[in-house]
Design an enzyme around this catalytic site. Structure first.
Site, PDB file in Angstrom:
ATOM      1  N   GLN A 128     -10.724   1.929   2.822  1.00 21.70           N
ATOM      2  CA  GLN A 128      -9.592   1.736   3.732  1.00 21.70           C
ATOM      3  C   GLN A 128      -9.744   2.713   4.891  1.00 21.70           C
ATOM      4  O   GLN A 128      -9.784   3.933   4.689  1.00 21.70           O
ATOM      5  CB  GLN A 128      -8.260   1.971   3.008  1.00 21.70           C
ATOM      6  CG  GLN A 128      -7.051   1.666   3.885  1.00 21.70           C
ATOM      7  CD  GLN A 128      -5.727   1.942   3.207  1.00 21.70           C
ATOM      8  OE1 GLN A 128      -4.987   2.819   3.623  1.00 21.70           O
ATOM      9  NE2 GLN A 128      -5.412   1.193   2.153  1.00 21.70           N
TER      10      GLN A 128
ATOM     11  N   LYS B 105      -2.900   5.992  -3.978  1.00 18.09           N
ATOM     12  CA  LYS B 105      -4.040   6.837  -3.610  1.00 18.09           C
ATOM     13  C   LYS B 105      -4.003   8.196  -4.318  1.00 18.09           C
ATOM     14  O   LYS B 105      -2.950   8.655  -4.767  1.00 18.09           O
ATOM     15  CB  LYS B 105      -4.062   7.057  -2.096  1.00 18.09           C
ATOM     16  CG  LYS B 105      -4.050   5.756  -1.279  1.00 18.09           C
ATOM     17  CD  LYS B 105      -4.098   6.031   0.203  1.00 18.09           C
ATOM     18  CE  LYS B 105      -3.981   4.753   1.004  1.00 18.09           C
ATOM     19  NZ  LYS B 105      -2.593   4.240   1.035  1.00 18.09           N
TER      20      LYS B 105
ATOM     21  N   ASN C  21      11.445  -3.111  10.332  1.00 16.68           N
ATOM     22  CA  ASN C  21      12.292  -3.976  11.147  1.00 16.68           C
ATOM     23  C   ASN C  21      12.037  -5.421  10.716  1.00 16.68           C
ATOM     24  O   ASN C  21      10.917  -5.913  10.817  1.00 16.68           O
ATOM     25  CB  ASN C  21      11.937  -3.778  12.626  1.00 16.68           C
ATOM     26  CG  ASN C  21      12.729  -4.672  13.551  1.00 16.68           C
ATOM     27  OD1 ASN C  21      12.606  -5.892  13.495  1.00 16.68           O
ATOM     28  ND2 ASN C  21      13.536  -4.075  14.403  1.00 16.68           N
TER      29      ASN C  21
ATOM     30  N   TYR D 159       3.161   9.564   0.827  1.00 16.34           N
ATOM     31  CA  TYR D 159       4.164   8.811   1.587  1.00 16.34           C
ATOM     32  C   TYR D 159       5.568   8.886   0.986  1.00 16.34           C
ATOM     33  O   TYR D 159       6.537   8.468   1.632  1.00 16.34           O
ATOM     34  CB  TYR D 159       3.781   7.324   1.664  1.00 16.34           C
ATOM     35  CG  TYR D 159       2.400   7.020   2.153  1.00 16.34           C
ATOM     36  CD1 TYR D 159       1.667   7.927   2.917  1.00 16.34           C
ATOM     37  CD2 TYR D 159       1.802   5.798   1.844  1.00 16.34           C
ATOM     38  CE1 TYR D 159       0.386   7.627   3.356  1.00 16.34           C
ATOM     39  CE2 TYR D 159       0.523   5.489   2.286  1.00 16.34           C
ATOM     40  CZ  TYR D 159      -0.181   6.410   3.034  1.00 16.34           C
ATOM     41  OH  TYR D 159      -1.445   6.108   3.456  1.00 16.34           O
TER      42      TYR D 159
ATOM     43  N   HIS E 214      -7.939   9.224  -1.193  1.00 19.81           N
ATOM     44  CA  HIS E 214      -7.294   9.153   0.118  1.00 19.81           C
ATOM     45  C   HIS E 214      -8.186   9.672   1.246  1.00 19.81           C
ATOM     46  O   HIS E 214      -8.217   9.101   2.339  1.00 19.81           O
ATOM     47  CB  HIS E 214      -5.976   9.938   0.077  1.00 19.81           C
ATOM     48  CG  HIS E 214      -4.941   9.439   1.021  1.00 19.81           C
ATOM     49  ND1 HIS E 214      -3.594   9.522   0.781  1.00 19.81           N
ATOM     50  CD2 HIS E 214      -5.031   8.851   2.236  1.00 19.81           C
ATOM     51  CE1 HIS E 214      -2.910   9.004   1.786  1.00 19.81           C
ATOM     52  NE2 HIS E 214      -3.763   8.600   2.689  1.00 19.81           N
TER      53      HIS E 214
ATOM     54  N   ASP F 111       0.837  -1.195   0.000  1.00 15.55           N
ATOM     55  CA  ASP F 111       0.000   0.000   0.000  1.00 15.55           C
ATOM     56  C   ASP F 111       0.875   1.249   0.000  1.00 15.55           C
ATOM     57  O   ASP F 111       1.705   1.432   0.891  1.00 15.55           O
ATOM     58  CB  ASP F 111      -0.897  -0.016   1.243  1.00 15.55           C
ATOM     59  CG  ASP F 111      -1.800   1.201   1.308  1.00 15.55           C
ATOM     60  OD1 ASP F 111      -2.752   1.273   0.527  1.00 15.55           O
ATOM     61  OD2 ASP F 111      -1.525   2.098   2.148  1.00 15.55           O
TER      62      ASP F 111
END
Length: 322
Positions: free
Chosen positions: A188, A87, A267, A57, A120, A52
């Site tokens: 979403q 988005k 991570n 971002y 969005h 996604d």
């Protein structure tokens, strides 16, 4: 991992499937991580197939590079094995900017199509920056008809296999459904054990709209997130009793609700842990305890509230869902 690729659900009546456990790419501050492409390649190696992204971002380009490298290395056999979503940001939520915005995203991604393109927010600002918080003086009314018609054009042109929305309430979905030729396949939304979205999920199920959950762990460490999920005593007790991490309990809970989830961690050990939700289940007593957790929304979206804007209160933004 085989159980990722088989953990699919239908997201729309046209028979397309979405891997239920997805990999989120939003990290705040946006664009702050180095080696994003390598992190995404690690995720593909581990078995993640649903990714996604969004222009906001700043991860479309590294995601596209990771996809290209994964194909070159034979980590996936074809583009079709991956489910990629991106988005439409609020500054492009203008009828004449929607198709060009997706074309720009596809160029960033190096792809011919995305599997899912989402509006969005049910919000619009003056054309220009990709930023959050937005400038409140730039807030404009959201034009459902022109924006959604252009979203439908994205699907008709083959630029997006499916189209949907993000952060839409039941009332706003009803308005969209009343004017749509192609209904949204996905909504979403923020969803976790402390914000379970029961009413919205029931509405979407009735309308054939699939729910994807973001911030399934509370988005700790971001300006929109909360520590309350990871510090919830009920969840901590369940995790201890099951010998699982609290994150695994949250993700398994969402999985058992029949929604897909996008969870972000760069991570590698946590990436592995987050995959470990398929070979066990929550029992009825544990599910009942989770259902009784007091509910409070983590991200009320005050960035879109302004006395001079289209939404003058959080109640106007979320309608009954706050």
């Amino acid at each position: 991992m085989a159980n990722i690729t088989v953990a699919d659900t239908q997201i729309s009546t046209d028979g397309k499937a979405i891997p239920l456990l997805g990999f989120g790419t939003a990290e705040y501050p946006y664009g702050s991580s180095a080696n994003v492409k390598e992190h995404l390649l690690d995720a593909i190696r581990l078995g993640y197939r649903h990714f996604d992204s969004a222009p906001l971002y700043l991860t479309e380009q590294p995601l596209g590079e990771a996809v290209a490298e994964a194909l070159a290395l034979g980590l996936v056999n074809s583009r079709e094995e991956l489910f990629i979503s991106t988005k439409l940001w609020c500054s492009d939520a203008h009828g004449d900017r929607v198709v060009p915005a997706l074309q720009t995203s596809l160029k960033n991604l190096g792809l011919e199509y995305v599997d899912l393109y989402l509006v969005h927010w049910p919000a619009c600002v003056k054309a220009g920056e990709y930023e959050l918080p937005v400038k409140k003086e730039d807030l404009l009314p959201f034009d459902y008809e022109s924006v959604w018609k252009a979203m439908e054009e994205c699907q008709k042109l083959g630029l997006a296999k499916s189209i949907g929305v993000s952060n839409f309430s039941c009332k706003k979905l009803e308005k969209l459904l009343s004017i749509s030729e192609i209904p949204p396949a996905v909504n979403q939304v923020e969803m976790n054990p402390l914000w379970q979205q029961q009413k919205l999920r029931e509405f979407c199920k009735d309308k054939g709209i699939h729910i994807t959950a973001y911030s399934p762990l509370g988005a700790r460490g971001t300006f929109w997130g909360t520590d309350r999920v990871m510090e919830c005593e009920v969840l901590q007790e369940i995790a201890k009793a099951k010998g699982k991490t609290l994150a695994q309990v949250c993700l398994r809970w969402a999985y058992e609700q029949g929604v897909s989830v996008v969870v972000k961690s760069f991570n590698i050990e946590r990436m592995k842990e987050n995959l470990g939700i398929f070979d066990w289940s929550l029992n009825p007593d544990e599910l009942n305890k989770i259902s009784q957790i007091p509910q409070k929304k983590g991200f009320p979206g005050v960035q879109f509230i302004s006395p001079n804007g289209p939404y003058k209160s959080v109640e106007e933004l979320w309608d009954e869902g706050i």
